[in-house]
Scaffold this active site. Structure first.
Site, short mmCIF file in Angstrom:
data_model
loop_
_atom_site.label_atom_id
_atom_site.label_comp_id
_atom_site.label_asym_id
_atom_site.label_seq_id
_atom_site.Cartn_x
_atom_site.Cartn_y
_atom_site.Cartn_z
N TYR A 1 0.83 -1.20 0.00
CA TYR A 1 0.00 0.00 0.00
C TYR A 1 0.87 1.26 0.00
O TYR A 1 1.71 1.43 0.89
CB TYR A 1 -0.89 -0.04 1.24
CG TYR A 1 -1.60 1.24 1.60
CD1 TYR A 1 -2.40 1.92 0.68
CD2 TYR A 1 -1.50 1.76 2.90
CE1 TYR A 1 -3.06 3.09 1.03
CE2 TYR A 1 -2.16 2.93 3.26
CZ TYR A 1 -2.94 3.58 2.33
OH TYR A 1 -3.59 4.73 2.68
N ASP B 1 -1.78 -6.33 9.25
CA ASP B 1 -2.84 -5.37 8.98
C ASP B 1 -3.99 -6.15 8.33
O ASP B 1 -3.89 -6.55 7.16
CB ASP B 1 -2.31 -4.27 8.04
CG ASP B 1 -3.32 -3.17 7.78
OD1 ASP B 1 -4.52 -3.47 7.77
OD2 ASP B 1 -2.90 -2.02 7.59
N ILE C 1 -7.29 -5.22 7.87
CA ILE C 1 -8.47 -4.35 7.72
C ILE C 1 -9.41 -4.80 6.60
O ILE C 1 -10.53 -4.33 6.51
CB ILE C 1 -8.06 -2.87 7.49
CG1 ILE C 1 -7.34 -2.69 6.15
CG2 ILE C 1 -7.20 -2.36 8.63
CD1 ILE C 1 -7.09 -1.23 5.80
N LYS D 1 -13.02 -0.54 5.73
CA LYS D 1 -13.19 -1.37 4.53
C LYS D 1 -14.35 -2.36 4.67
O LYS D 1 -15.19 -2.46 3.78
CB LYS D 1 -11.89 -2.12 4.23
CG LYS D 1 -10.65 -1.25 4.22
CD LYS D 1 -10.73 -0.10 3.25
CE LYS D 1 -9.48 0.76 3.29
NZ LYS D 1 -9.54 1.91 2.38
#
Length: 474
Positions: A145, A231, A233, A273
Protein backbone atom coordinates in the site's frame (compact mmCIF):
# COMPACT_ATOMS: atom_id res chain seq x y z
CA UNK A 1 16.23 32.00 9.05
CA UNK A 2 14.10 28.85 8.74
CA UNK A 3 10.62 29.45 10.15
CA UNK A 4 9.38 25.84 10.09
CA UNK A 5 10.77 22.60 11.46
CA UNK A 6 12.65 20.02 9.39
CA UNK A 7 9.68 17.69 9.76
CA UNK A 8 7.32 20.29 8.33
CA UNK A 9 9.56 21.05 5.35
CA UNK A 10 10.85 17.56 4.48
CA UNK A 11 9.42 15.71 1.47
CA UNK A 12 9.27 12.24 3.05
CA UNK A 13 5.46 12.32 3.36
CA UNK A 14 5.13 10.59 -0.01
CA UNK A 15 2.64 13.14 -1.34
CA UNK A 16 4.57 13.30 -4.63
CA UNK A 17 3.80 9.62 -5.32
CA UNK A 18 1.75 8.93 -8.46
CA UNK A 19 -0.76 7.30 -6.09
CA UNK A 20 -1.57 10.69 -4.55
CA UNK A 21 -1.02 12.67 -7.77
CA UNK A 22 -3.77 10.63 -9.43
CA UNK A 23 -6.13 11.66 -6.65
CA UNK A 24 -5.23 15.31 -7.20
CA UNK A 25 -6.07 15.06 -10.89
CA UNK A 26 -9.37 13.38 -10.07
CA UNK A 27 -10.30 16.12 -7.61
CA UNK A 28 -9.70 18.74 -10.31
CA UNK A 29 -12.06 16.99 -12.72
CA UNK A 30 -14.30 14.45 -10.91
CA UNK A 31 -16.73 12.37 -12.95
CA UNK A 32 -20.43 12.95 -12.33
CA UNK A 33 -23.06 11.24 -14.41
CA UNK A 34 -25.01 14.52 -14.76
CA UNK A 35 -22.72 17.44 -13.90
CA UNK A 36 -19.48 16.18 -15.44
CA UNK A 37 -19.96 13.03 -17.58
CA UNK A 38 -16.56 13.52 -19.25
CA UNK A 39 -14.69 13.76 -15.94
CA UNK A 40 -12.16 11.39 -14.42
CA UNK A 41 -13.61 8.22 -12.87
CA UNK A 42 -12.06 7.45 -9.49
CA UNK A 43 -10.67 3.90 -9.56
CA UNK A 44 -7.78 4.62 -7.22
CA UNK A 45 -9.82 4.78 -4.01
CA UNK A 46 -10.35 1.57 -2.03
CA UNK A 47 -13.77 2.38 -0.63
CA UNK A 48 -16.61 -0.06 -0.08
CA UNK A 49 -19.91 1.53 -1.12
CA UNK A 50 -21.75 -1.67 -2.07
CA UNK A 51 -23.72 -2.17 1.15
CA UNK A 52 -24.71 1.33 2.20
CA UNK A 53 -28.35 0.35 1.78
CA UNK A 54 -27.99 -2.24 4.57
CA UNK A 55 -26.46 0.31 6.92
CA UNK A 56 -29.04 2.95 6.10
CA UNK A 57 -31.85 0.45 6.62
CA UNK A 58 -30.50 -0.43 10.07
CA UNK A 59 -30.32 3.26 11.02
CA UNK A 60 -33.93 3.78 9.94
CA UNK A 61 -35.01 0.89 12.17
CA UNK A 62 -32.92 2.11 15.13
CA UNK A 63 -33.73 5.80 15.33
CA UNK A 64 -33.13 6.02 19.08
CA UNK A 65 -29.49 5.04 18.64
CA UNK A 66 -28.97 7.45 15.76
CA UNK A 67 -30.58 10.24 17.79
CA UNK A 68 -28.47 9.47 20.88
CA UNK A 69 -31.32 8.14 22.97
CA UNK A 70 -31.55 5.22 25.39
CA UNK A 71 -35.01 3.88 26.22
CA UNK A 72 -36.44 7.04 24.67
CA UNK A 73 -34.35 9.35 26.87
CA UNK A 74 -31.63 11.61 25.48
CA UNK A 75 -28.05 10.69 26.34
CA UNK A 76 -26.62 13.56 24.32
CA UNK A 77 -25.02 15.25 27.33
CA UNK A 78 -23.49 11.98 28.49
CA UNK A 79 -21.84 11.49 25.10
CA UNK A 80 -20.89 15.13 24.67
CA UNK A 81 -18.78 15.24 27.84
CA UNK A 82 -15.15 14.12 28.11
CA UNK A 83 -14.57 10.38 27.84
CA UNK A 84 -11.56 8.42 29.07
CA UNK A 85 -9.21 7.54 26.20
CA UNK A 86 -9.53 3.83 26.96
CA UNK A 87 -12.81 3.95 25.01
CA UNK A 88 -16.34 2.81 25.80
CA UNK A 89 -16.31 -0.76 27.11
CA UNK A 90 -19.58 -1.49 25.29
CA UNK A 91 -17.99 -0.62 21.96
CA UNK A 92 -14.71 -2.47 22.61
CA UNK A 93 -16.65 -5.61 23.56
CA UNK A 94 -18.79 -5.36 20.42
CA UNK A 95 -15.73 -4.74 18.23
CA UNK A 96 -13.86 -7.73 19.71
CA UNK A 97 -16.89 -9.97 19.03
CA UNK A 98 -17.20 -8.65 15.47
CA UNK A 99 -13.52 -9.35 14.79
CA UNK A 100 -14.06 -12.92 15.92
CA UNK A 101 -17.22 -13.28 13.81
CA UNK A 102 -15.29 -11.87 10.85
CA UNK A 103 -12.86 -14.78 11.18
CA UNK A 104 -15.54 -17.45 11.36
CA UNK A 105 -15.33 -17.54 15.18
CA UNK A 106 -12.23 -19.71 14.82
CA UNK A 107 -10.43 -17.39 17.26
CA UNK A 108 -11.59 -15.04 20.00
CA UNK A 109 -10.40 -11.58 20.99
CA UNK A 110 -10.06 -10.05 24.45
CA UNK A 111 -11.41 -6.47 24.48
CA UNK A 112 -8.82 -5.60 27.15
CA UNK A 113 -6.15 -6.11 24.50
CA UNK A 114 -7.72 -3.57 22.14
CA UNK A 115 -6.58 0.03 21.71
CA UNK A 116 -8.92 2.31 19.76
CA UNK A 117 -7.42 4.69 17.21
CA UNK A 118 -8.65 7.18 14.62
CA UNK A 119 -8.46 4.72 11.74
CA UNK A 120 -5.87 2.16 10.62
CA UNK A 121 -3.45 4.93 9.61
CA UNK A 122 -3.20 6.01 13.23
CA UNK A 123 -3.02 2.39 14.42
CA UNK A 124 -0.08 1.55 12.16
CA UNK A 125 1.83 4.69 13.07
CA UNK A 126 1.20 4.15 16.79
CA UNK A 127 2.55 0.60 16.54
CA UNK A 128 5.69 1.93 14.85
CA UNK A 129 6.19 4.39 17.72
CA UNK A 130 5.74 1.52 20.20
CA UNK A 131 7.94 -1.06 18.51
CA UNK A 132 10.75 0.86 16.80
CA UNK A 133 13.08 3.82 17.21
CA UNK A 134 14.02 6.31 14.46
CA UNK A 135 16.42 4.57 12.10
CA UNK A 136 15.11 1.07 12.86
CA UNK A 137 13.54 -0.90 10.01
CA UNK A 138 10.47 -2.94 9.17
CA UNK A 139 10.39 -5.47 6.33
CA UNK A 140 7.39 -5.23 3.97
CA UNK A 141 6.54 -7.60 1.09
CA UNK A 142 6.07 -5.88 -2.25
CA UNK A 143 3.89 -4.65 -3.72
CA UNK A 144 2.51 -2.77 -0.71
CA UNK A 145 0.00 0.00 0.00
CA UNK A 146 1.56 3.34 -1.10
CA UNK A 147 0.30 5.09 2.05
CA UNK A 148 2.69 3.04 4.20
CA UNK A 149 5.52 5.35 3.12
CA UNK A 150 3.61 8.02 5.00
CA UNK A 151 1.98 6.01 7.79
CA UNK A 152 5.04 4.05 8.88
CA UNK A 153 7.93 6.39 8.07
CA UNK A 154 7.08 10.06 7.96
CA UNK A 155 6.78 11.01 11.62
CA UNK A 156 8.35 7.92 13.20
CA UNK A 157 11.66 7.92 11.32
CA UNK A 158 11.32 4.16 10.74
CA UNK A 159 12.78 2.78 7.50
CA UNK A 160 11.07 0.31 5.15
CA UNK A 161 13.09 -2.49 3.55
CA UNK A 162 11.17 -4.33 0.78
CA UNK A 163 10.76 -8.10 0.63
CA UNK A 164 10.84 -8.38 -3.15
CA UNK A 165 8.03 -10.62 -4.42
CA UNK A 166 7.56 -11.68 -8.04
CA UNK A 167 4.72 -12.39 -10.45
CA UNK A 168 6.33 -15.76 -11.20
CA UNK A 169 4.62 -17.19 -8.09
CA UNK A 170 1.72 -14.74 -7.78
CA UNK A 171 3.74 -12.34 -5.60
CA UNK A 172 3.87 -14.80 -2.71
CA UNK A 173 6.38 -14.36 0.11
CA UNK A 174 9.23 -16.87 -0.05
CA UNK A 175 11.79 -17.83 2.56
CA UNK A 176 14.59 -16.73 0.23
CA UNK A 177 13.06 -13.30 -0.42
CA UNK A 178 12.52 -12.75 3.32
CA UNK A 179 16.10 -13.71 4.18
CA UNK A 180 17.50 -11.54 1.38
CA UNK A 181 15.56 -8.53 2.68
CA UNK A 182 16.86 -9.18 6.19
CA UNK A 183 20.44 -9.41 4.93
CA UNK A 184 19.97 -6.26 2.85
CA UNK A 185 18.83 -4.38 5.96
CA UNK A 186 21.92 -5.55 7.84
CA UNK A 187 24.17 -4.39 4.96
CA UNK A 188 22.53 -0.96 5.34
CA UNK A 189 23.28 -1.07 9.09
CA UNK A 190 19.58 -1.06 9.89
CA UNK A 191 18.20 -2.70 13.01
CA UNK A 192 15.22 -4.78 11.89
CA UNK A 193 12.44 -4.58 14.48
CA UNK A 194 9.65 -6.26 12.61
CA UNK A 195 7.74 -7.43 9.54
CA UNK A 196 4.45 -5.87 8.46
CA UNK A 197 2.03 -7.57 6.11
CA UNK A 198 -1.47 -6.77 4.88
CA UNK A 199 -3.72 -9.82 4.98
CA UNK A 200 -5.71 -9.77 2.74
CA UNK A 201 -3.17 -7.93 0.63
CA UNK A 202 -3.50 -4.37 -0.55
CA UNK A 203 -2.93 -4.07 -3.55
CA UNK A 204 -3.02 -7.73 -4.61
CA UNK A 205 -6.49 -8.63 -3.35
CA UNK A 206 -5.23 -12.02 -2.17
CA UNK A 207 -5.15 -13.71 1.22
CA UNK A 208 -1.79 -14.68 2.70
CA UNK A 209 -1.40 -18.44 2.39
CA UNK A 210 -0.76 -20.86 5.23
CA UNK A 211 2.68 -21.54 3.73
CA UNK A 212 3.58 -17.84 3.73
CA UNK A 213 2.38 -17.40 7.30
CA UNK A 214 4.42 -20.39 8.43
CA UNK A 215 7.51 -18.87 6.79
CA UNK A 216 6.93 -15.63 8.69
CA UNK A 217 6.32 -17.38 12.02
CA UNK A 218 9.39 -19.57 11.60
CA UNK A 219 11.43 -16.43 10.98
CA UNK A 220 10.24 -14.52 14.05
CA UNK A 221 10.50 -17.67 16.18
CA UNK A 222 14.16 -17.93 15.19
CA UNK A 223 14.78 -14.17 15.54
CA UNK A 224 13.67 -13.38 19.08
CA UNK A 225 13.74 -9.58 18.75
CA UNK A 226 11.49 -9.26 15.69
CA UNK A 227 7.76 -8.44 15.73
CA UNK A 228 5.09 -9.40 13.21
CA UNK A 229 2.33 -6.87 12.48
CA UNK A 230 -0.63 -8.09 10.45
CA UNK A 231 -2.84 -5.37 8.98
CA UNK A 232 -6.16 -7.22 8.61
CA UNK A 233 -8.47 -4.35 7.72
CA UNK A 234 -9.80 -6.27 4.68
CA UNK A 235 -10.64 -9.43 6.66
CA UNK A 236 -14.38 -9.00 6.00
CA UNK A 237 -13.98 -8.64 2.22
CA UNK A 238 -12.99 -12.25 1.49
CA UNK A 239 -15.13 -13.88 -1.18
CA UNK A 240 -14.59 -17.26 0.51
CA UNK A 241 -14.09 -16.88 4.28
CA UNK A 242 -12.42 -20.28 4.61
CA UNK A 243 -9.49 -18.97 2.56
CA UNK A 244 -8.53 -16.32 5.13
CA UNK A 245 -6.19 -17.29 7.96
CA UNK A 246 -5.50 -14.68 10.64
CA UNK A 247 -2.18 -14.56 12.48
CA UNK A 248 -4.21 -15.28 15.62
CA UNK A 249 -5.13 -18.66 14.13
CA UNK A 250 -1.47 -19.47 13.49
CA UNK A 251 -0.65 -18.66 17.10
CA UNK A 252 -3.40 -21.02 18.20
CA UNK A 253 -2.89 -23.84 15.68
CA UNK A 254 0.91 -23.87 16.00
CA UNK A 255 0.64 -23.90 19.80
CA UNK A 256 2.54 -20.64 20.21
CA UNK A 257 0.15 -19.03 22.69
CA UNK A 258 2.35 -19.92 25.65
CA UNK A 259 5.63 -18.85 24.02
CA UNK A 260 7.44 -15.53 23.72
CA UNK A 261 6.14 -15.27 20.13
CA UNK A 262 2.66 -14.40 21.46
CA UNK A 263 3.74 -10.94 22.65
CA UNK A 264 5.46 -10.16 19.33
CA UNK A 265 2.42 -10.65 17.10
CA UNK A 266 0.06 -7.68 16.67
CA UNK A 267 -3.03 -6.95 14.57
CA UNK A 268 -4.27 -3.72 13.03
CA UNK A 269 -7.98 -3.54 12.30
CA UNK A 270 -10.49 -0.95 11.11
CA UNK A 271 -14.12 -0.58 10.09
CA UNK A 272 -13.18 1.51 7.04
CA UNK A 273 -13.19 -1.37 4.53
CA UNK A 274 -15.42 -4.11 5.96
CA UNK A 275 -18.25 -1.73 6.89
CA UNK A 276 -17.34 0.99 4.40
CA UNK A 277 -16.99 3.67 7.10
CA UNK A 278 -13.65 5.45 6.50
CA UNK A 279 -15.22 8.77 7.46
CA UNK A 280 -16.06 7.45 10.93
CA UNK A 281 -12.31 7.04 11.64
CA UNK A 282 -12.49 3.80 13.62
CA UNK A 283 -9.32 1.73 13.92
CA UNK A 284 -7.79 -0.56 16.50
CA UNK A 285 -4.59 -2.23 17.64
CA UNK A 286 -4.80 -5.74 19.08
CA UNK A 287 -1.83 -7.04 21.05
CA UNK A 288 -1.18 -9.57 23.79
CA UNK A 289 1.76 -7.51 25.05
CA UNK A 290 0.51 -5.47 28.02
CA UNK A 291 3.36 -2.96 27.66
CA UNK A 292 2.40 -2.33 24.02
CA UNK A 293 -1.25 -1.90 25.05
CA UNK A 294 -0.29 0.53 27.81
CA UNK A 295 1.96 2.64 25.58
CA UNK A 296 -0.44 2.61 22.63
CA UNK A 297 -3.35 3.63 24.88
CA UNK A 298 -1.42 6.67 26.05
CA UNK A 299 -0.54 7.58 22.48
CA UNK A 300 -4.14 7.13 21.36
CA UNK A 301 -5.05 10.40 23.07
CA UNK A 302 -3.71 12.11 19.91
CA UNK A 303 -6.29 10.37 17.74
CA UNK A 304 -9.41 9.30 19.62
CA UNK A 305 -12.65 7.87 18.29
CA UNK A 306 -15.57 10.12 19.27
CA UNK A 307 -17.98 8.90 21.96
CA UNK A 308 -20.90 9.42 19.60
CA UNK A 309 -19.31 7.15 17.00
CA UNK A 310 -18.54 4.47 19.60
CA UNK A 311 -22.09 4.60 20.96
CA UNK A 312 -23.67 4.22 17.52
CA UNK A 313 -21.39 1.41 16.38
CA UNK A 314 -21.57 -0.52 19.63
CA UNK A 315 -25.31 -0.90 19.04
CA UNK A 316 -24.87 -1.78 15.37
CA UNK A 317 -22.15 -4.39 15.97
CA UNK A 318 -24.08 -5.89 18.90
CA UNK A 319 -26.97 -6.66 16.57
CA UNK A 320 -25.88 -10.19 15.60
CA UNK A 321 -28.72 -10.66 13.15
CA UNK A 322 -27.53 -7.56 11.30
CA UNK A 323 -23.79 -8.39 11.34
CA UNK A 324 -24.36 -11.96 10.15
CA UNK A 325 -26.49 -10.81 7.24
CA UNK A 326 -24.17 -7.89 6.46
CA UNK A 327 -20.99 -10.00 6.27
CA UNK A 328 -22.69 -12.58 4.07
CA UNK A 329 -24.24 -10.01 1.72
CA UNK A 330 -21.09 -7.88 1.60
CA UNK A 331 -18.97 -10.82 0.46
CA UNK A 332 -21.59 -11.81 -2.10
CA UNK A 333 -21.76 -8.32 -3.61
CA UNK A 334 -17.98 -7.91 -3.64
CA UNK A 335 -17.55 -11.24 -5.42
CA UNK A 336 -20.13 -10.25 -8.02
CA UNK A 337 -18.58 -6.82 -8.61
CA UNK A 338 -15.03 -8.19 -8.79
CA UNK A 339 -16.19 -10.74 -11.36
CA UNK A 340 -17.70 -8.00 -13.53
CA UNK A 341 -14.40 -6.11 -13.55
CA UNK A 342 -12.31 -9.21 -14.29
CA UNK A 343 -14.59 -10.40 -17.12
CA UNK A 344 -14.79 -6.87 -18.52
CA UNK A 345 -11.02 -6.58 -18.62
CA UNK A 346 -10.62 -10.06 -20.11
CA UNK A 347 -12.96 -9.05 -22.94
CA UNK A 348 -10.53 -6.22 -23.69
CA UNK A 349 -7.56 -8.60 -23.58
CA UNK A 350 -6.29 -7.56 -20.13
CA UNK A 351 -5.66 -10.12 -17.39
CA UNK A 352 -5.71 -9.82 -13.59
CA UNK A 353 -3.92 -11.65 -10.81
CA UNK A 354 -6.34 -14.24 -9.43
CA UNK A 355 -7.80 -12.70 -6.27
CA UNK A 356 -10.21 -13.68 -3.52
CA UNK A 357 -10.54 -10.55 -1.37
CA UNK A 358 -10.34 -6.79 -1.22
CA UNK A 359 -11.91 -3.89 -3.05
CA UNK A 360 -9.57 -3.94 -6.07
CA UNK A 361 -7.81 -6.09 -8.63
CA UNK A 362 -4.10 -6.26 -9.45
CA UNK A 363 -4.22 -5.74 -13.20
CA UNK A 364 -1.55 -6.84 -15.67
CA UNK A 365 -1.12 -4.12 -18.30
CA UNK A 366 2.38 -5.14 -19.33
CA UNK A 367 1.25 -5.87 -22.92
CA UNK A 368 0.23 -2.21 -23.24
CA UNK A 369 3.70 -0.87 -22.36
CA UNK A 370 5.87 0.58 -25.12
CA UNK A 371 8.89 -0.95 -23.36
CA UNK A 372 9.55 -3.00 -20.21
CA UNK A 373 10.49 0.03 -18.13
CA UNK A 374 9.00 2.11 -15.33
CA UNK A 375 9.24 5.12 -17.62
CA UNK A 376 6.89 3.34 -20.02
CA UNK A 377 4.60 2.47 -17.10
CA UNK A 378 4.49 6.15 -16.13
CA UNK A 379 3.67 7.15 -19.72
CA UNK A 380 0.84 4.60 -19.84
CA UNK A 381 -0.50 5.78 -16.48
CA UNK A 382 -0.55 9.41 -17.70
CA UNK A 383 -2.49 8.42 -20.81
CA UNK A 384 -5.04 6.50 -18.75
CA UNK A 385 -5.50 9.42 -16.33
CA UNK A 386 -5.50 12.31 -18.83
CA UNK A 387 -6.86 10.70 -22.02
CA UNK A 388 -8.99 7.77 -20.85
CA UNK A 389 -9.88 9.71 -17.70
CA UNK A 390 -9.57 6.85 -15.22
CA UNK A 391 -7.56 7.26 -12.04
CA UNK A 392 -5.79 3.96 -11.35
CA UNK A 393 -2.67 3.33 -9.26
CA UNK A 394 0.55 2.29 -11.05
CA UNK A 395 2.54 -0.59 -9.61
CA UNK A 396 5.60 1.61 -9.11
CA UNK A 397 3.67 3.59 -6.47
CA UNK A 398 3.23 0.26 -4.66
CA UNK A 399 6.97 -0.48 -4.99
CA UNK A 400 6.34 -3.38 -7.38
CA UNK A 401 9.63 -4.49 -8.94
CA UNK A 402 7.98 -5.27 -12.31
CA UNK A 403 6.65 -2.43 -14.51
CA UNK A 404 3.17 -2.71 -15.98
CA UNK A 405 0.98 -3.73 -13.03
CA UNK A 406 -1.83 -1.46 -11.80
CA UNK A 407 -4.27 -1.50 -8.88
CA UNK A 408 -7.84 -0.91 -10.05
CA UNK A 409 -10.64 -0.41 -7.50
CA UNK A 410 -14.21 -1.56 -8.19
CA UNK A 411 -16.32 -1.10 -5.03
CA UNK A 412 -16.44 2.70 -4.80
CA UNK A 413 -18.77 3.28 -7.74
CA UNK A 414 -22.06 2.17 -9.25
CA UNK A 415 -22.24 -0.71 -11.70
CA UNK A 416 -23.11 1.77 -14.46
CA UNK A 417 -19.97 3.78 -13.74
CA UNK A 418 -17.87 0.60 -13.85
CA UNK A 419 -19.36 -0.24 -17.25
CA UNK A 420 -18.47 3.25 -18.49
CA UNK A 421 -14.91 2.89 -17.18
CA UNK A 422 -14.52 -0.42 -19.04
CA UNK A 423 -16.00 1.14 -22.19
CA UNK A 424 -13.46 3.98 -22.05
CA UNK A 425 -10.60 1.55 -21.48
CA UNK A 426 -11.74 -0.69 -24.35
CA UNK A 427 -11.72 2.26 -26.75
CA UNK A 428 -8.21 3.17 -25.62
CA UNK A 429 -6.95 -0.38 -26.14
CA UNK A 430 -8.74 -0.74 -29.49
CA UNK A 431 -7.35 2.59 -30.73
CA UNK A 432 -3.89 1.51 -29.64
CA UNK A 433 -4.22 -1.82 -31.41
CA UNK A 434 -5.41 -0.08 -34.59
CA UNK A 435 -2.51 2.36 -34.42
CA UNK A 436 0.00 -0.45 -33.92
CA UNK A 437 -1.60 -2.41 -36.76
CA UNK A 438 -1.33 0.59 -39.10
CA UNK A 439 2.27 1.18 -38.05
CA UNK A 440 3.06 -2.50 -38.66
CA UNK A 441 1.38 -2.35 -42.07
CA UNK A 442 3.28 0.80 -43.03
CA UNK A 443 6.48 -0.77 -41.78
CA UNK A 444 5.89 -3.87 -43.89
CA UNK A 445 5.10 -1.70 -46.96
CA UNK A 446 8.25 0.31 -46.37
CA UNK A 447 10.26 -2.86 -45.91
CA UNK A 448 8.80 -4.29 -49.13
CA UNK A 449 9.51 -1.06 -50.98
CA UNK A 450 13.10 -1.04 -49.77
CA UNK A 451 13.50 -4.69 -50.78
CA UNK A 452 12.16 -3.91 -54.27
CA UNK A 453 14.45 -0.89 -54.59
CA UNK A 454 17.47 -2.94 -53.52
CA UNK A 455 16.50 -5.61 -56.04
CA UNK A 456 16.34 -3.00 -58.83
CA UNK A 457 19.67 -1.55 -57.78
CA UNK A 458 21.22 -5.06 -57.78
CA UNK A 459 19.88 -5.75 -61.25
CA UNK A 460 21.12 -2.38 -62.45
CA UNK A 461 24.58 -2.98 -60.98
CA UNK A 462 24.67 -6.48 -62.52
CA UNK A 463 23.72 -5.15 -65.96
CA UNK A 464 26.23 -2.34 -65.63
CA UNK A 465 28.99 -4.78 -64.71
CA UNK A 466 28.09 -7.04 -67.62
CA UNK A 467 28.22 -4.17 -70.14
CA UNK A 468 31.49 -2.90 -68.66
CA UNK A 469 33.14 -6.31 -69.07
CA UNK A 470 31.73 -6.54 -72.58
CA UNK A 471 33.24 -3.15 -73.44
CA UNK A 472 36.60 -4.16 -72.03
CA UNK A 473 36.60 -7.37 -74.11
CA UNK A 474 35.97 -5.31 -77.17
Amino acid sequence: MVLLSRKATCNSHGQDSSYFLGWEEYEKNPYDVIKNPQGIIQMGLAENQLCFDLLESWLEQNTDVACFKRAGQSIFRELALFQDYHGLSSFKNALADFMSENRGNRVSFDSNNLVLTAGATSANETLMFCLADPGDAFLLPTPYYPGFDRDLKWRTGVEIVPIQCSSTNGFCITKLALEEAYEQAKKLNLNVKGILITNPSNPLGTTTTQTELNILFDFITKNKNIHLVSDEIYSGTIFNSSEFVSVMEILKNNQLENTDVLNRVHIVYSLSKDLGLPGFRVGAIYSNDKDVISAATKMSSFGLVSSQTQHLLSSLLSDKKFTENYLRENQKRLKNRQRKLVLGLEAIGIKCLKSNAGLFCWVDMRPLLSSKTFEAEKDLWKKIVYEVKLNISPGSSCHCEEPGWFRVCFANMSEETLKLALKRLKKFVDDGNSKRSCQKSESQKLKGSRKKTMSNVSNWVFRLSFHDREAEER
